[in-house]
Design an enzyme around this catalytic site. Structure first.
Site, PDB file in Angstrom:
ATOM      1  N   ARG A   1       0.856  -1.179   0.000  1.00  0.00           N
ATOM      2  CA  ARG A   1       0.000   0.000   0.000  1.00  0.00           C
ATOM      3  C   ARG A   1       0.898   1.237   0.000  1.00  0.00           C
ATOM      4  NH1 ARG A   1      -3.400  -2.602  -1.794  1.00  0.00           N
ATOM      5  NH2 ARG A   1      -5.589  -2.822  -1.166  1.00  0.00           N
TER       6      ARG A   1
ATOM      7  N   GLU B   1      -2.365   8.487  -4.506  1.00  0.00           N
ATOM      8  CA  GLU B   1      -2.779   7.877  -5.764  1.00  0.00           C
ATOM      9  C   GLU B   1      -4.019   8.608  -6.274  1.00  0.00           C
ATOM     10  OE1 GLU B   1      -3.387   3.678  -5.415  1.00  0.00           O
ATOM     11  OE2 GLU B   1      -1.301   3.275  -4.882  1.00  0.00           O
TER      12      GLU B   1
ATOM     13  N   HIS C   1      -1.085   0.915  -9.822  1.00  0.00           N
ATOM     14  CA  HIS C   1      -1.801   0.025  -8.905  1.00  0.00           C
ATOM     15  C   HIS C   1      -2.577  -1.053  -9.665  1.00  0.00           C
ATOM     16  CE1 HIS C   1      -3.537  -0.049  -4.546  1.00  0.00           C
ATOM     17  NE2 HIS C   1      -3.428  -1.275  -5.031  1.00  0.00           N
TER      18      HIS C   1
END
Length: 377
Positions: free
Chosen positions: A290, A319, A338
């Site tokens: 993460r 993000e 991602h």
């Protein structure tokens, strides 16, 4: 009446006999191959277990890749009422969730807020549980959460190794030259990271994903060490497994670090200046856990100073990564948005276990991939 006839009549009128469905062979194979764990207690032991209605997120991309998904869901549900949410926005409405005791989709604040008191089970298509925000204390205590842990591990591990090998061989430099139609051999003259055999990989977070990364690195001839939160145990090919508080000590041995941590209050910002200062100089940093586990400014400083040789980032903080981030223009940084878990194989495993967990829920059996929501994994 004979005992045989009595047993036959009981089986015909038993509610379980009407809903009992056998597991799919694919689910049985996945459970065995990836070592998926069952919950300690069966759903039927839960006093709130009264299966009746389930909402299943079924976005269009599922239909394109898995045209039989909804039919398989309906089969696994048995006598349960099934409602398919095909919107693709992952935020189920209070109308959709009215009277629903089970949800298969993403654990989002909107879904949690819109669910009523009937909700007993929520299966999260994703591994990460950090989107489960806004939980009430009752939901934390009473809702059973399961997720996609281990199922995307092989795909994410291959993505991680692909970034590592690309960085170690200087592929990004040649890719930049290819975009400009240039036959440029000059990067070959620069000092490179070197071969992977004999180098040490530190896996931070030896769970389903971390174990898959470790196994592949071992196959490449690397020495593999790791940290994990729960114990010092690991596969026999691991050279050493330490606890989470040994991170900065083990960092000094690492030629490569692979971040496979879930996001919890304890892991947020763990890869900070102190970590990069403790890291073996010239190491490669890979992040597929993460983004918020890494202090972005500290990583940038370590890359700019040369303390870190290069980085492969599938996750960032924030993000999306801002357009003005220095990371975009760094020669030895690979950024993917991602997507390391994406791919048909990962999706097939994910949906197959969602189906199997629905079958188990309807039958009152032990669930797979149980999540401790207070820990976040």
């Amino acid at each position: 009446m004979s005992r045989l006839l009595s047993a036959l009549l009981l089986s015909l009128i038993s509610p379980l006999a009407l809903t009992e469905v056998a597991p799919e062979p694919a689910a049985t194979a996945i459970i065995e191959e990836l070592g998926l764990r069952e919950s300690q207690t069966a759903m039927s032991d839960n006093p709130r277990w009264k299966p009746g209605k389930v909402v299943v997120a079924s976005p269009q991309r599922f239909a394109a890749l898995l045209p039989d998904y909804e039919a398989r869901i309906s089969r696994a549900a048995g006598d349960l009422e099934v409602v398919f949410d095909r919107s693709g926005n992952w935020a189920m409405s209070d109308e959709q969730l009215s009277g629903v005791d089970a949800v298969i989709g993403l654990c989002t604040p909107q879904t949690l807020a819109n669910a009523d008191a009937n909700l007993l089970w929520l299966h999260n298509y994703s591994v990460g549980m950090d989107r489960c925000q806004g939980l009430t204390e009752t939901q934390k205590d009473e809702v059973v959460f399961t997720n996609n842990k281990r199922l995307s591990g092989p795909t994410i591990a291959e993505h991680t190794i692909a970034m590592l090998m690309s960085l170690s061989r200087g592929i990004p430099s040649y890719t930049q030259a290819q975009v400009k139609n240039e036959w440029d051999t000059s990067p070959a003259q620069l000092q490179r990271f070197g071969e992977l055999k004999g180098k040490t990989l530190l896996v931070v977070g030896l769970g389903g994903i971390g174990t898959e990364i470790a196994w592949r690195a071992h196959g490449l001839g690397m020495r593999v060490i790791a940290t994990r939160n729960s114990s010092r145990t690991g596969p026999d090919y691991m050279d050493y497994v330490g606890l989470s508080d040994e991170l900065n000590t083990l960092a000094g041995q690492a030629d490569v670090v692979a971040n496979a941590l879930p996001l919890t209050p304890k892991t947020a910002g763990v890869f900070d200046k102190a970590f990069f200062d403790a890291l073996k100089p010239g190491a490669i940093f890979l992040s597929v856990g993460r983004g918020k586990s890494t202090v972005t400014g500290d990583l940038i400083a370590a890359l700019e100073s040369g303390l870190v040789y290069g980085a492969g980032l599938d996750v960032t903080d924030p993000e999306p990564l801002p357009e003005d981030s220095p990371l975009w223009q760094m020669d030895r940084v690979i950024i993917t948005p991602h997507i390391s878990a994406s791919g048909a194989d990962s999706l097939r495993r994910m949906t197959t276990i969602a189906i199997e967990n629905l079958r188990r829920y309807a039958a009152g059996e032990r669930m797979l991939n149980l999540v401790d929501i207070r820990k976040g994994y």
